[in-house]
Design a protein around this motif. Sequence first.
Motif: not given
Length: 308
Positions: A213-225
Amino acid sequence: MSNSSSSISQFLLLPFADTRELQLVHFCLFLGIYLAALLSNGLIIITIACDHHLHTPMYFFLLNLSVLDLGCISTTVPKSMANSLRDTRAISYTGCVGQVFFFVFLIATEYFLLTVMAYDRYVAICHPLHYGTLLGSRACVHMAAAAWASGFLCAVLHTASTFSLPLCHGNAVDQFFCEIPQILKLSCSDAYLREIAVIVVGVCLDFGCFVFTVVSYVQIFRAVLRIPSQQGRHKAFSTCIPHLAVVSLFVSSGMFAYLKPPSISSVILDLVLTFLYSVFPPVVNPFIYSMKNQELKDTMWKLMTGCF
């Protein structure tokens, strides 16, 4: 089941109050909490089921989450309410086994489902062009079924392991429902290592889901930014923040309740932590998910105004 355990016909749950007036206050408080969870989760289930525009992977998993939340709070709260109303602490041995089984089943399934939901958000934001392929209807059903099956397996293992232990310290459970850590306190000091081993395996599995879950959200935040428009970033965050808030509350309170050192354990602390991960999420999850989701709010409003 061992002879020591099977000789116990009932357990005594933790009373919230000694006086009749406070028992009725506890009943009314829990009744309000239970009705709030029942109405809010029920509304989400009906809304998603009735509106074909919401038949998407994200809402399919949210429907499953609401079903799990309803089941979880229905496993623990009604019995505590009934005991306060009837001025008793007793729960039958079979009832206690049932509580442990269904509570672990529903809580474990919810945790696995939250992990699946993190993957859903990761694909939706990081690989939107492949979303329909990776999360088709069949794939969603398979992932949800895997979460339910994994929860069922965890429940069978933990329930069988816990109630096979000989109990040497009476039958008074220091919690408002039958919870594994409190039942382990009743077991003989040299006999609970089997269940501890099962818990360690479960913690390792939970930690793996947490890392995913943490790794998924790290990738998500990088994509969103990297999204150029502020409106696009806001829309992406609005679908992720509710899930992240639910996961954070659920994992932090649950893990601390099960892994805290015995030296800082107390009846009040145990009660608060258990309330935070077992009763609080089913009540607040529907509000967290609907608060930032305009589409869900609009559909709920249409459904309610259409009924009256």
